[in-house]
Design a protein around this motif. Structure first.
Motif, mmCIF file in Angstrom:
data_model
loop_
_atom_site.group_PDB
_atom_site.id
_atom_site.type_symbol
_atom_site.label_atom_id
_atom_site.label_comp_id
_atom_site.label_asym_id
_atom_site.label_seq_id
_atom_site.Cartn_x
_atom_site.Cartn_y
_atom_site.Cartn_z
ATOM 1 N N MET A 13 17.509 71.416 40.795
ATOM 2 C CA MET A 13 18.626 71.791 41.961
ATOM 3 C C MET A 13 19.769 72.647 41.259
ATOM 4 O O MET A 13 20.195 73.234 41.466
ATOM 5 C CB MET A 13 19.106 70.580 42.478
ATOM 6 C CG MET A 13 18.081 69.979 43.464
ATOM 7 S SD MET A 13 17.515 70.932 44.867
ATOM 8 C CE MET A 13 15.496 71.371 44.281
ATOM 9 N N TYR A 14 20.352 72.207 40.037
ATOM 10 C CA TYR A 14 21.361 72.722 39.309
ATOM 11 C C TYR A 14 20.887 74.013 38.812
ATOM 12 O O TYR A 14 21.839 74.905 38.770
ATOM 13 C CB TYR A 14 21.845 71.624 38.128
ATOM 14 C CG TYR A 14 23.030 72.056 37.464
ATOM 15 C CD1 TYR A 14 24.299 71.696 38.015
ATOM 16 C CD2 TYR A 14 23.160 72.770 36.374
ATOM 17 C CE1 TYR A 14 25.538 71.966 37.423
ATOM 18 C CE2 TYR A 14 24.263 73.253 35.631
ATOM 19 C CZ TYR A 14 25.489 72.780 36.408
ATOM 20 O OH TYR A 14 26.635 72.876 35.649
ATOM 21 N N GLY A 15 19.833 74.357 38.556
ATOM 22 C CA GLY A 15 19.199 75.493 38.068
ATOM 23 C C GLY A 15 19.346 76.719 39.073
ATOM 24 O O GLY A 15 18.834 77.802 38.973
ATOM 25 N N ARG A 16 19.282 76.252 40.406
ATOM 26 C CA ARG A 16 19.086 77.283 41.595
ATOM 27 C C ARG A 16 20.300 78.180 41.619
ATOM 28 O O ARG A 16 21.160 77.917 41.337
ATOM 29 C CB ARG A 16 18.939 76.602 42.805
ATOM 30 C CG ARG A 16 17.806 75.641 42.945
ATOM 31 C CD ARG A 16 16.985 75.930 43.985
ATOM 32 N NE ARG A 16 15.554 75.032 43.994
ATOM 33 C CZ ARG A 16 14.785 74.686 44.877
ATOM 34 N NH1 ARG A 16 15.394 75.063 46.084
ATOM 35 N NH2 ARG A 16 13.625 74.120 44.601
ATOM 36 N N ASP A 17 20.190 79.433 41.950
ATOM 37 C CA ASP A 17 21.236 80.340 42.078
ATOM 38 C C ASP A 17 22.351 79.812 42.868
ATOM 39 O O ASP A 17 22.233 79.424 44.220
ATOM 40 C CB ASP A 17 20.724 81.721 42.832
ATOM 41 C CG ASP A 17 19.601 82.573 41.927
ATOM 42 O OD1 ASP A 17 19.959 82.231 40.740
ATOM 43 O OD2 ASP A 17 19.047 83.400 42.445
ATOM 44 N N GLY A 18 23.523 79.965 42.333
ATOM 45 C CA GLY A 18 24.635 79.711 42.848
ATOM 46 C C GLY A 18 25.254 78.167 42.859
ATOM 47 O O GLY A 18 26.319 77.792 43.015
ATOM 48 N N VAL A 19 24.135 77.112 42.490
ATOM 49 C CA VAL A 19 24.596 75.817 42.735
ATOM 50 C C VAL A 19 25.408 75.250 41.836
ATOM 51 O O VAL A 19 26.185 74.475 41.696
ATOM 52 C CB VAL A 19 23.016 74.789 42.594
ATOM 53 C CG1 VAL A 19 23.662 73.478 42.329
ATOM 54 C CG2 VAL A 19 22.273 75.164 43.855
#
Length: 154
Positions: A13-19
């Motif tokens: 989740m942390y690696g998703r764009d913008g997170v």
């Protein structure tokens, strides 16, 4: 609670764009614990909510204040140092900070007592709220909406 599953969720989740950017902004603006927030999202995706967010916060407070925050402060202090040796040290500290974050997740997994929840956002809403942080309800709702969209979760 499966610590490896929680960590894998957090990293994904942390690696998703913008997170990461939004989470770090919340961390800077109101001292939000990014690990705790992502843990709340994990619980919600499992149909769970914590029995007590305050108890979870208490379980990691000492670790966060005495290990994670000092490592983060050291890493940031080294950021603008032009010496190669300082940048090498910064990378080591960054790695240690990440390991400390993972240990915090383990502490959360060991400490959490859960109750069933029909609302996958209940835990995240309860954590990221004006009752806990110097943000108004509109800012909390916007951040949660943005994160939910970026993470692709319901």
């Amino acid at each position: 609670m499966d610590q490896e599953e929680v960590w894998a969720f957090t990293v994904a989740m942390y690696g998703r764009d913008g997170v990461a950017k939004l989470c770090l902004d919340l961390q800077e603006r109101c001292d939000l614990d990014v690990n705790m927030l992502l843990f709340m999202f994990f619980l919600g995706q499992k149909g769970l909510a914590p029995l007590s967010i305050s108890a979870l916060e208490a379980s990691v407070r000492d670790w966060r204040e005495n290990v994670i925050k000092p490592l983060r402060q050291t890493r940031r202090h080294l950021r603008d140092d032009p010496r190669a040796s300082a940048q090498e040290l910064r990378q080591k500290v960054k790695s240690d900070e990440l390991q400390a974050e993972r240990i915090e997740q383990h502490i959360l997994c060991e400490a959490v007592e859960t109750v069933p929840s029909d609302d996958p956002m209940a835990a995240a809403h309860a954590y990221l709220s004006p009752n806990r942080f110097a943000l108004d309800q509109q800012a909390c709702d916007k951040a949660l909406g943005d994160l939910t969209r970026m993470m692709g979760i319901a």
